[in-house]
Design a protein around this motif. Structure first.
Motif, PDB file in Angstrom:
ATOM      1  N   ARG A   1       0.815  -1.220   0.000  1.00  0.00           N
ATOM      2  CA  ARG A   1       0.000   0.000   0.000  1.00  0.00           C
ATOM      3  C   ARG A   1       0.842   1.261   0.000  1.00  0.00           C
ATOM      4  O   ARG A   1       0.391   2.329   0.431  1.00  0.00           O
ATOM      5  N   LYS A   2       2.074   1.158  -0.459  1.00  0.00           N
ATOM      6  CA  LYS A   2       2.936   2.332  -0.560  1.00  0.00           C
ATOM      7  C   LYS A   2       3.035   2.772  -2.017  1.00  0.00           C
ATOM      8  O   LYS A   2       2.793   1.989  -2.939  1.00  0.00           O
TER       9      LYS A   2
ATOM     10  N   TYR B   1       2.774   6.697   1.933  1.00  0.00           N
ATOM     11  CA  TYR B   1       2.116   5.509   2.479  1.00  0.00           C
ATOM     12  C   TYR B   1       0.626   5.768   2.674  1.00  0.00           C
ATOM     13  O   TYR B   1      -0.179   5.438   1.829  1.00  0.00           O
ATOM     14  N   GLU B   2       0.259   6.405   3.770  1.00  0.00           N
ATOM     15  CA  GLU B   2      -1.163   6.591   4.079  1.00  0.00           C
ATOM     16  C   GLU B   2      -1.594   8.049   3.962  1.00  0.00           C
ATOM     17  O   GLU B   2      -2.616   8.440   4.502  1.00  0.00           O
ATOM     18  N   GLN B   3      -0.822   8.860   3.246  1.00  0.00           N
ATOM     19  CA  GLN B   3      -1.163  10.266   3.103  1.00  0.00           C
ATOM     20  C   GLN B   3      -2.402  10.450   2.234  1.00  0.00           C
ATOM     21  O   GLN B   3      -2.687   9.645   1.343  1.00  0.00           O
ATOM     22  N   THR B   4      -3.127  11.518   2.499  1.00  0.00           N
ATOM     23  CA  THR B   4      -4.254  11.885   1.650  1.00  0.00           C
ATOM     24  C   THR B   4      -3.716  12.506   0.364  1.00  0.00           C
ATOM     25  O   THR B   4      -2.531  12.860   0.257  1.00  0.00           O
TER      26      THR B   4
END
Length: 352
Positions: free
Chosen positions: A280-281, A321-324
């Motif tokens: 998910r990166k 990674y999990e940034q908007t």
């Protein structure tokens, strides 16, 4: 034995099977290849449909069960023998309607009928699949693979649209073949990534472990051997392939080998940019903004419009990674050599 198999299969689809039950299911299916094939279709269909309507499940299975009893000795219907199990697994049982005709239709195997199966990953999700030969496949969002009923007989053969990471179970007697656009990849046992999205200008094969052999539909006699930490980039437009095939092309072959890019990451020592999506990166190594826009557009379901074409050529190295989407764009706006502003309107990102 058959009742036990369907009990375990239902628990698997319902997400309630323990590791011991999964192992038991594998052992039971190994004793009945025909039933194993049907079970695989059932699980594949369940994942594709994602249908969890209880009433539809019960209705569909009752009809299937009635048909089965017409071709078999009388028995107690499954849905009456295991009423509590149906409560947990009704969502799974509904897919039997799609597999019954394949399993019970007389003469289909003798006639060599082939029903091509497809497994897809929905937008916004990454899907992990275990194939019949034990090979593992990770499907990137918006991707799909197809295979025939003869998979794992003499040759293991799949068709890919989109992007997938393969960890192929080693079997020297059964080569594993992947067809992606105009590119064909042959392996025995290895780990690699293929990116072949419709509309993109190239197909990329990135090898992590082992050796693969790549051929092109336009040049079947020519073989490209890929070794660990190498990526093969193959243009897929007709014009590009014609140029590639020409021995007189001034820039030699447009098919090129590229080293895999490893990037330092705060969460680990490094990540390989080409396969970072499995975790998910989104990792980029000296990638122009126009290439970032394609991957960002796929991840966040937006389209990019560059109002200043110079920004498209700016290169970026880094990991998200999990940034908007807004956080990613802000990071890029202060990182790229040429600053830019952006505006998000509906599903479009405008770059100024």
């Amino acid at each position: 034995m058959e009742d036990r198999i369907w009990t375990l299969l239902a628990r698997q689809c319902a997400g309630e099977a323990t590791a011991a039950e999964m192992q038991e299911l594998e052992q039971l299916l190994a004793q009945d290849p025909v039933l194993r094939n049907t079970a695989q279709k059932t699980v594949a269909a369940w994942h594709e449909q994602g249908n969890n309507n209880m009433q539809k499940a019960l209705t569909a299975f009752a009809k299937i069960d009635a048909r089965i009893q017409q071709q078999a000795p009388p028995r107690i219907p499954f849905y009456k023998k295991y009423p509590t199990l149906l409560t947990a697994a009704a969502a799974c049982i509904v897919v039997l309607a799609g597999t019954w005709m394949l399993f019970f239709r007389k003469g289909s195997n003798e006639q060599g009928a082939i029903a091509k199966q497809e497994i897809a990953s929905a937008p916004g999700s990454i899907r992990q699949i275990k194939l019949a030969d034990g090979s593992m496949v990770w499907l990137n969002e918006g991707s799909k693979i197809g295979y025939n009923d003869a998979f794992n007989d003499k040759v293991r053969e799949v068709w890919l649209t989109g992007e997938a990471f393969f960890d192929v179970a080693k079997n020297k007697d059964k080569p594993f073949l992947i067809h992606a656009n105009k590119v064909n990849v042959k392996v025995l046992g290895t780990a690699f990534n293929i990116k072949s999205y419709p509309g993109e200008k190239s197909v990329e094969t990135s090898l992590v472990r082992g050796i693969v052999e790549v051929t092109l539909n336009d040049e079947p006699a020519k073989k490209y051997i890929l070794r660990p930490n190498q990526k093969l980039v193959v243009p897929v437009t007709n014009d590009s392939l014609n140029e590639t095939s020409s021995a007189h092309h001034p820039n030699a072959s447009l098919v090129k080998y590229v080293a895999l890019n490893k990037i330092a990451d705060g969460a680990s020592d490094s990540v390989i940019a080409e396969v970072s999506w499995v975790d998910r990166k989104l990792a980029f190594y000296e990638a122009p903004f126009r290439d970032l826009a394609v991957q960002l557009g796929r991840r966040y379901h937006v389209a990019f419009i560059f109002k200043d074409k110079r920004i498209e050529e700016q290169v970026f190295t880094g990991v998200f990674y999990e940034q908007t989407l807004s956080e990613v764009l802000h990071a890029l706006s202060i990182t790229l050599r040429t600053p830019f502003t952006y505006r998000i309107q509906d599903n479009t990102v405008y770059i100024y």
